[in-house]
Design a protein around this motif. Structure first.
Motif, PDB file in Angstrom:
ATOM      1  N   LYS A 106      -2.058 -11.991 -13.733  1.00 20.80           N
ATOM      2  CA  LYS A 106      -3.426 -12.416 -14.033  1.00 20.80           C
ATOM      3  C   LYS A 106      -4.462 -12.017 -12.985  1.00 20.80           C
ATOM      4  O   LYS A 106      -5.643 -11.995 -13.284  1.00 20.80           O
ATOM      5  CB  LYS A 106      -3.463 -13.944 -14.188  1.00 20.80           C
ATOM      6  N   ASN A 107      -4.057 -11.724 -11.756  1.00 18.19           N
ATOM      7  CA  ASN A 107      -5.056 -11.537 -10.700  1.00 18.19           C
ATOM      8  C   ASN A 107      -4.792 -10.255  -9.926  1.00 18.19           C
ATOM      9  O   ASN A 107      -4.131 -10.260  -8.886  1.00 18.19           O
ATOM     10  CB  ASN A 107      -5.049 -12.741  -9.749  1.00 18.19           C
ATOM     11  N   ASN A 108      -5.318  -9.156 -10.425  1.00 19.94           N
ATOM     12  CA  ASN A 108      -5.164  -7.871  -9.745  1.00 19.94           C
ATOM     13  C   ASN A 108      -6.261  -7.714  -8.702  1.00 19.94           C
ATOM     14  O   ASN A 108      -7.447  -7.639  -9.035  1.00 19.94           O
ATOM     15  CB  ASN A 108      -5.240  -6.723 -10.758  1.00 19.94           C
ATOM     16  N   THR A 109      -5.880  -7.674  -7.437  1.00 19.23           N
ATOM     17  CA  THR A 109      -6.864  -7.551  -6.355  1.00 19.23           C
ATOM     18  C   THR A 109      -7.036  -6.109  -5.898  1.00 19.23           C
ATOM     19  O   THR A 109      -7.773  -5.842  -4.955  1.00 19.23           O
ATOM     20  CB  THR A 109      -6.448  -8.413  -5.155  1.00 19.23           C
ATOM     21  N   PHE A 110      -6.324  -5.175  -6.535  1.00 18.00           N
ATOM     22  CA  PHE A 110      -6.471  -3.739  -6.285  1.00 18.00           C
ATOM     23  C   PHE A 110      -6.271  -3.368  -4.819  1.00 18.00           C
ATOM     24  O   PHE A 110      -6.961  -2.512  -4.283  1.00 18.00           O
ATOM     25  CB  PHE A 110      -7.830  -3.241  -6.784  1.00 18.00           C
ATOM     26  N   GLY A 111      -5.314  -4.039  -4.171  1.00 20.90           N
ATOM     27  CA  GLY A 111      -4.934  -3.636  -2.819  1.00 20.90           C
ATOM     28  C   GLY A 111      -5.423  -4.515  -1.700  1.00 20.90           C
ATOM     29  O   GLY A 111      -5.200  -4.204  -0.530  1.00 20.90           O
ATOM     30  N   SER A 112      -6.058  -5.634  -2.005  1.00 22.70           N
ATOM     31  CA  SER A 112      -6.567  -6.497  -0.934  1.00 22.70           C
ATOM     32  C   SER A 112      -5.438  -7.131  -0.132  1.00 22.70           C
ATOM     33  O   SER A 112      -5.629  -7.526   1.022  1.00 22.70           O
ATOM     34  CB  SER A 112      -7.467  -7.594  -1.509  1.00 22.70           C
ATOM     35  N   ASP A 113      -4.254  -7.241  -0.726  1.00 20.48           N
ATOM     36  CA  ASP A 113      -3.139  -7.873  -0.027  1.00 20.48           C
ATOM     37  C   ASP A 113      -2.153  -6.860   0.552  1.00 20.48           C
ATOM     38  O   ASP A 113      -1.012  -7.199   0.860  1.00 20.48           O
ATOM     39  CB  ASP A 113      -2.407  -8.846  -0.952  1.00 20.48           C
ATOM     40  N   LEU A 114      -2.586  -5.608   0.728  1.00 19.93           N
ATOM     41  CA  LEU A 114      -1.745  -4.657   1.452  1.00 19.93           C
ATOM     42  C   LEU A 114      -1.585  -5.119   2.896  1.00 19.93           C
ATOM     43  O   LEU A 114      -2.542  -5.578   3.517  1.00 19.93           O
ATOM     44  CB  LEU A 114      -2.369  -3.257   1.444  1.00 19.93           C
ATOM     45  N   GLU A 115      -0.383  -4.995   3.434  1.00 19.43           N
ATOM     46  CA  GLU A 115      -0.121  -5.338   4.830  1.00 19.43           C
ATOM     47  C   GLU A 115       0.046  -4.052   5.631  1.00 19.43           C
ATOM     48  O   GLU A 115       0.834  -3.179   5.270  1.00 19.43           O
ATOM     49  CB  GLU A 115       1.138  -6.203   4.941  1.00 19.43           C
ATOM     50  N   TRP A 116      -0.697  -3.953   6.744  1.00 19.65           N
ATOM     51  CA  TRP A 116      -0.725  -2.738   7.555  1.00 19.65           C
ATOM     52  C   TRP A 116      -0.139  -3.005   8.934  1.00 19.65           C
ATOM     53  O   TRP A 116      -0.409  -4.033   9.545  1.00 19.65           O
ATOM     54  CB  TRP A 116      -2.160  -2.238   7.708  1.00 19.65           C
ATOM     55  N   SER A 117       0.641  -2.060   9.430  1.00 20.80           N
ATOM     56  CA  SER A 117       1.199  -2.190  10.773  1.00 20.80           C
ATOM     57  C   SER A 117       1.436  -0.805  11.362  1.00 20.80           C
ATOM     58  O   SER A 117       1.490   0.195  10.633  1.00 20.80           O
ATOM     59  CB  SER A 117       2.514  -2.981  10.749  1.00 20.80           C
ATOM     60  N   VAL A 118       1.562  -0.761  12.687  1.00 24.08           N
ATOM     61  CA  VAL A 118       1.836   0.491  13.394  1.00 24.08           C
ATOM     62  C   VAL A 118       3.039   0.286  14.301  1.00 24.08           C
ATOM     63  O   VAL A 118       3.118  -0.706  15.025  1.00 24.08           O
ATOM     64  CB  VAL A 118       0.620   0.955  14.224  1.00 24.08           C
ATOM     65  N   VAL A 119       3.975   1.216  14.245  1.00 32.00           N
ATOM     66  CA  VAL A 119       5.167   1.163  15.089  1.00 32.00           C
ATOM     67  C   VAL A 119       5.201   2.413  15.961  1.00 32.00           C
ATOM     68  O   VAL A 119       5.000   3.530  15.463  1.00 32.00           O
ATOM     69  CB  VAL A 119       6.448   1.079  14.233  1.00 32.00           C
ATOM     70  N   SER A 176       1.939  -7.133  -3.755  1.00 39.89           N
ATOM     71  CA  SER A 176       1.551  -7.568  -5.097  1.00 39.89           C
ATOM     72  C   SER A 176       2.522  -7.050  -6.156  1.00 39.89           C
ATOM     73  O   SER A 176       3.440  -6.278  -5.867  1.00 39.89           O
ATOM     74  CB  SER A 176       0.136  -7.078  -5.425  1.00 39.89           C
ATOM     75  N   ALA A 177       2.284  -7.469  -7.395  1.00 44.27           N
ATOM     76  CA  ALA A 177       3.094  -7.025  -8.533  1.00 44.27           C
ATOM     77  C   ALA A 177       2.444  -5.849  -9.259  1.00 44.27           C
ATOM     78  O   ALA A 177       2.901  -5.450 -10.332  1.00 44.27           O
ATOM     79  CB  ALA A 177       3.298  -8.182  -9.509  1.00 44.27           C
ATOM     80  N   TYR A 178       1.381  -5.292  -8.655  1.00 46.93           N
ATOM     81  CA  TYR A 178       0.636  -4.188  -9.261  1.00 46.93           C
ATOM     82  C   TYR A 178       0.829  -2.898  -8.465  1.00 46.93           C
ATOM     83  O   TYR A 178       1.042  -2.934  -7.249  1.00 46.93           O
ATOM     84  CB  TYR A 178      -0.863  -4.499  -9.296  1.00 46.93           C
ATOM     85  N   PHE A 179       0.707  -1.764  -9.135  1.00 43.61           N
ATOM     86  CA  PHE A 179       0.626  -0.491  -8.437  1.00 43.61           C
ATOM     87  C   PHE A 179      -0.744  -0.395  -7.770  1.00 43.61           C
ATOM     88  O   PHE A 179      -1.754  -0.776  -8.359  1.00 43.61           O
ATOM     89  CB  PHE A 179       0.816   0.679  -9.406  1.00 43.61           C
ATOM     90  N   VAL A 180      -0.766   0.118  -6.542  1.00 41.51           N
ATOM     91  CA  VAL A 180      -2.018   0.278  -5.808  1.00 41.51           C
ATOM     92  C   VAL A 180      -2.258   1.765  -5.565  1.00 41.51           C
ATOM     93  O   VAL A 180      -1.371   2.472  -5.079  1.00 41.51           O
ATOM     94  CB  VAL A 180      -1.987  -0.471  -4.459  1.00 41.51           C
TER      95      VAL A 180
END
Length: 234
Positions: free
Chosen positions: A142-155, A169-173
């Motif tokens: 029901k709630n597609n945020t189009f990538g707002s919940d992507l988690e970013w990190s650097v190693v 998320s459960a959506y393709f970004v």
């Protein structure tokens, strides 16, 4: 007179096929509760064209006759006269075969059968294929945020920094652009699409300092650009 055949492939929007066939939209969304969905085409050229259309499950090299998917597309072959339109109809034939808790991705292909262009000495035939996303979307999402919940990190592995981004998320970004400290990150095509629950990795040319923020844009269902900014994790 000799004849040459050139095949061109277009994977990005707008979906303009050799200035003749235009496909409406940048992706096709198939809600799980839909009986069928339609895709509109228009021939903006001066001559009739013959189209072949089909759906694949991710491999663009497979013969359409060998593809096993839970969809039927009609008409698979059609003629579209100049300045006329055509509607493709897509129907799900086995909805129980697809996950009900996340999106599934397929690809709609539209091939314009060669038309002739006379360059004076040679007759050139051009076949152009357009490929666009077909996303099967369960009604429970029901709630597609189009990538707002992507988690970013650097190693840092001692040699270079690696940027990692995870799709929670459960959506393709669909990523459009990524910037770190005002530096645009080169985004390979195969790194721009993140599956539900999936992740991607990109090796960075420069070191990333602490408290750096990442600015990124994604593409929503309407083809519009959505902007986000987040702090990088370590």
């Amino acid at each position: 007179m000799s004849t040459k055949i050139i095949i061109s492939f277009f994977f990005c929007f707008p979906f303009l096929v050799q200035a003749s066939i235009v496909v409406t939209g940048t992706r096709v969304i198939y809600p799980s509760n839909a009986r069928e969905v339609t895709v509109k085409l228009k021939n903006n050229g001066d001559s009739p064209v013959l189209l072949q259309s089909w759906i694949d499950n991710g491999d663009p090299t497979v013969d359409p006759a060998d593809i096993n998917i839970p969809f039927v597309l009609t008409p698979p072959v059609t003629r579209v006269n100049s300045q006329k339109g055509q509607v493709l109809r897509i129907r799900n034939t086995n909805e129980n075969s697809l996950p009900s808790d996340k999106e599934s991705i397929f690809w709609l292909n539209v091939l314009e059968i060669p038309t002739s262009v006379d360059d004076g000495n040679n007759k050139i035939k051009i076949a152009t294929r357009t490929r666009m996303k077909l996303l099967y979307r369960p009604d429970s999402l029901k709630n597609n945020t189009f990538g707002s919940d992507l988690e970013w990190s650097v190693v840092h592995d001692g040699i270079r920094d690696t940027l990692t981004y995870k799709n929670k998320s459960a959506y393709f970004v669909s990523l459009n652009e990524v910037n770190i400290s005002s530096n645009k990150i080169e985004l390979p095509l195969d790194k721009a699409l993140i599956a539900p629950g999936g992740n991607q990795h990109i090796s960075l040319k420069n070191r990333v300092v602490n408290d750096t923020r990442v600015k990124y844009t994604t593409i929503n269902d309407d083809g519009a650009i959505v902007q986000f900014e987040k702090k990088l994790g370590k």
